[in-house]
Design a protein around this motif. Structure first.
Motif, PDB file in Angstrom:
ATOM      1  N   TYR A  69      -2.858   6.518   3.483  1.00 40.07           N
ATOM      2  CA  TYR A  69      -3.572   4.951   2.362  1.00 40.07           C
ATOM      3  C   TYR A  69      -3.397   4.845   0.831  1.00 40.07           C
ATOM      4  O   TYR A  69      -3.265   3.960   0.285  1.00 40.07           O
ATOM      5  N   ASP A 110     -11.415   3.071  -3.009  1.00 39.02           N
ATOM      6  CA  ASP A 110     -10.307   2.329  -2.989  1.00 39.02           C
ATOM      7  C   ASP A 110     -10.991   1.402  -4.054  1.00 39.02           C
ATOM      8  O   ASP A 110     -11.362   0.971  -5.147  1.00 39.02           O
ATOM      9  N   ARG A 166     -13.533  -7.241  -1.313  1.00 38.32           N
ATOM     10  CA  ARG A 166     -12.312  -6.981  -1.190  1.00 38.32           C
ATOM     11  C   ARG A 166     -11.103  -8.280  -1.904  1.00 38.32           C
ATOM     12  O   ARG A 166      -9.647  -8.040  -2.143  1.00 38.32           O
ATOM     13  N   LEU A 168      -2.997  -2.914   2.335  1.00 38.23           N
ATOM     14  CA  LEU A 168      -4.082  -2.624   2.184  1.00 38.23           C
ATOM     15  C   LEU A 168      -5.136  -3.603   2.789  1.00 38.23           C
ATOM     16  O   LEU A 168      -6.028  -3.454   4.030  1.00 38.23           O
ATOM     17  N   TRP A 191      -4.539  -2.880   7.079  1.00 34.96           N
ATOM     18  CA  TRP A 191      -5.028  -1.326   6.941  1.00 34.96           C
ATOM     19  C   TRP A 191      -6.571  -0.979   8.113  1.00 34.96           C
ATOM     20  O   TRP A 191      -7.645  -1.972   7.255  1.00 34.96           O
ATOM     21  N   GLU A 215     -10.259   0.013   8.697  1.00 36.14           N
ATOM     22  CA  GLU A 215     -11.048  -0.171   8.013  1.00 36.14           C
ATOM     23  C   GLU A 215     -11.486   1.222   7.860  1.00 36.14           C
ATOM     24  O   GLU A 215     -12.272   1.685   7.307  1.00 36.14           O
ATOM     25  N   GLU A 270      -9.719   3.797   8.950  1.00 30.51           N
ATOM     26  CA  GLU A 270      -8.433   3.915   8.556  1.00 30.51           C
ATOM     27  C   GLU A 270      -7.615   5.224   6.794  1.00 30.51           C
ATOM     28  O   GLU A 270      -7.161   4.920   6.869  1.00 30.51           O
ATOM     29  N   ARG A 271      -8.556   3.584   6.162  1.00 27.41           N
ATOM     30  CA  ARG A 271      -9.153   4.135   4.165  1.00 27.41           C
ATOM     31  C   ARG A 271      -9.769   5.134   3.991  1.00 27.41           C
ATOM     32  O   ARG A 271     -10.367   5.446   3.527  1.00 27.41           O
ATOM     33  N   THR A 272      -8.913   6.006   4.293  1.00 27.02           N
ATOM     34  CA  THR A 272      -9.014   7.539   3.598  1.00 27.02           C
ATOM     35  C   THR A 272      -8.108   7.352   2.155  1.00 27.02           C
ATOM     36  O   THR A 272      -7.270   7.364   2.049  1.00 27.02           O
ATOM     37  N   VAL A 273      -8.774   7.415   0.792  1.00 28.74           N
ATOM     38  CA  VAL A 273      -8.134   7.791  -0.154  1.00 28.74           C
ATOM     39  C   VAL A 273      -7.917   9.106  -0.840  1.00 28.74           C
ATOM     40  O   VAL A 273      -7.427   9.345  -1.595  1.00 28.74           O
TER      41      VAL A 273
END
Length: 561
Positions: free
Chosen positions: A278, A349, A354, A468, A471, A473, A475-478
């Motif tokens: 991500y 993010d 968003r 994006l 993706w 939610e 699993e949204r590892t920044v």
């Protein structure tokens, strides 16, 4: 190139055959090293040229990507980072150790033209002498400078006195008496002029020592170093985790996010850090936005160079750059010095809500085809613009390769080379896009490449937005889980590069077991591209020299570092 040459040093699986390369070099190899990016062969100082000639001509290592010079407690050392324009993942490092009391070696300039400037820098900052170098003198510091700033015994507190030599005429170091009087005694109108180091027509504090015969350029010698800020030393005093990446924004401050990625990629390779997917998408999207606003500036200022006033094309370029900067400000909190990348990922993010931010970016992308069409109407389809740019500033592909040119400068000379595709990183290899290449080899071709790349960057950004949005939610590892303090194993070395708006932006790192690098070397695409200027300008009109400088899209903060 013959089939036999293509097979030397290449294994059946397509990777580098290290043993075959060792056999090619033979008894000139006196040691072997393993760097993170490539195998290293240690050779004697007086075998440099023969080894490099063999690697270039027999094994197709035609790209001297970077030269790193450094001093250890017991020796000096040069590292020639070699790769191939046609196979970027093939890399090899040639390591040249020299004794402390006499750091001297053969010059690589007869093999690779780009070594000319690189070795001058190594002489200037480290103190290594290069035999048979065509023009060995300081390049970043004044000739009167005492000592070499990257040597271990250099005293940074020692004052420097740079005398002003009154009434001593400046003269190009490459201009001969014959070139100053080419038409014979009393018949030549040859004159020497200084262009720069003031900003107009030089895109920064660049001094061009120029010999003219009438309006025709006979010789030009770029004099750089006016903006040298010791960035490599500053990075060596910072820590890997937090205090190096912010400096990268200052090198190329017109399209600077790829600089952050170059540093992050090198540190992550050195410390074996894996970036989450991500975060890779966020990096790819933000970098392409930065590439777009860099190209908008390049096209805008180039139109100013050609047209000579604040025309619509110049104003349109700044209009579109402002739109992208607004988007980047929403994402990063900054309009210029972003510091969005972190070791292991990005800072955060996309902004919330968003959906509103995604809509803002898509609105810009939807308008982009019409805006690019305006540039073509005003510039590339303009007859006067074509007269100034077509067949001027010619840079043939073989010459471009020898000087290590990359980015739009190389691709405008028909060289199909782009690190995003040829040495995949980020999320580029998962997306659908094309490398922009033009065969014209002139100022016009370089403009076309940049306009085409804007459209390709828009394709990449659009696909990233789709990813994006969809993706999951949770699993949204920044960012990866990176230790607060990074201390890579001592004597670990790596060279990593990314494709910036200007070309190959690379970083060499050597660790010593502490939380700061023992050596930090910046490979600037602007440094290489600017060195091609005499090849482009000699024989052209002085007005074409100005156009050639503009077509290179250099930033002196990146050239001088």
């Amino acid at each position: 190139m013959c089939a036999q040459t293509e097979l030397v040093g290449v294994a059946e699986d397509g990777d580098v055959d290290v043993d075959e390369l060792a056999e090619l070099i033979g008894d000139r190899v006196i040691g072997r090293e393993h760097h993170v990016n490539a195998p290293g062969f240690v050779v004697r100082p007086d075998d440099v040229q023969s080894v490099l000639f063999d690697l270039r001509d027999e094994a197709d290592f035609d790209h001297l990507s970077c030269l790193t010079a450094q001093e250890y407690q017991d020796r000096y050392e040069s590292i020639y980072h070699l790769t191939k324009y046609d196979e970027r993942t093939h890399e090899v490092d040639i390591v040249v150790p020299m004794p402390k009391d006499d750091p001297r070696q053969e010059s690589a300039a007869p093999v690779y033209s780009t070594a000319g400037w690189h070795e001058r820098e190594a002489y200037d900052l480290v103190g290594i002498e290069f035999e048979d170098h065509p023009d060995l003198r300081r390049i970043l510091l004044p000739e009167t400078w005492q000592g070499h700033p990257l040597s271990l015994d250099y005293d940074q507190t020692e004052p420097q006195v740079v005398p002003f030599r009154e009434n001593q005429p400046l003269q190009s170091a490459t201009a001969s008496p014959e070139s100053m009087d080419a038409g014979g005694e009393g018949s030549s109108e040859t004159m020497f002029i200084n262009i720069g180091p003031h900003h107009p027509a030089t895109h920064g504090v660049l001094h061009l020592k120029t010999v003219l015969d009438g309006e025709q350029v006979q010789d030009v010698d770029p004099d750089i170093g006016y903006l040298h800020r010791c960035e490599e030393q500053m990075c060596q005093q910072g820590t890997y985790r937090h205090k190096i990446i912010p400096y990268a924004d200052r090198w190329d401050y017109t399209a600077n996010l790829p600089n952050e990625w170059a540093v992050a990629r090198a540190i992550e390779a050195l410390a074996d850090v894996e970036v989450p997917d991500y975060a890779q998408v966020l990096r790819t999207m933000s970098t392409e936005l930065a590439r777009m606003y860099g190209h908008f500036l390049a096209v805008a200022t180039f139109s100013l160079d050609i047209n000579g006033d604040f025309t619509a094309a110049f104003q349109y370029g700044f209009r579109d750059r402002e739109v992208v900067q607004n988007i980047m400000e929403d994402l990063t909190g900054q309009r210029m010095m972003f510091y969005y990348f972190r070791v292991g990922g990005v800072a955060w993010d996309v902004p919330t809500p968003r959906g509103e931010w995604f809509d803002k970016v898509r609105e810009f992308l939807d308008d982009l085809p019409q805006r690019v069409g305006e540039y073509h109407d005003l510039l590339s389809n303009n007859e006067l613009f074509q007269m100034r740019c077509v067949d001027t500033g010619y840079l043939g592909p073989e010459v471009a390769r020898s000087y290590g040119a990359t980015g739009p400068v190389a691709r405008g000379s028909g060289i199909d080379y782009d690190l995003r595709r040829d040495d995949p990183y980020g999320y580029y290899d998962e997306l659908d896009w094309e490398v922009a290449v033009q065969e014209g080899c002139d100022n016009y071709a370089r403009v076309l490449v940049r306009l085409q790349e804007v459209e390709e960057s828009a394709r990449i950004v659009s696909q990233c937005l789709d990813l994006l949005e969809d993706w999951p939610e949770d699993e949204r590892t920044v960012q990866a889980n990176v230790p607060r303090t990074l201390r890579p194993d001592p004597d670990t070395e790596v060279y990593r590069a990314v494709e910036s708006a200007k070309g190959e932006m690379g970083v060499y790192l050597r660790s010593d077991g502490t939380d700061s690098p023992a050596r930090f070397k910046i490979r600037s695409p602007c440094f290489h591209n600017l060195s091609t200027l005499p090849e482009m300008a000699n024989g052209e009109l002085v007005a074409d020299l100005v156009a050639a400088v503009g077509s290179l899209d250099i930033v002196l903060g990146s050239v001088d570092r």
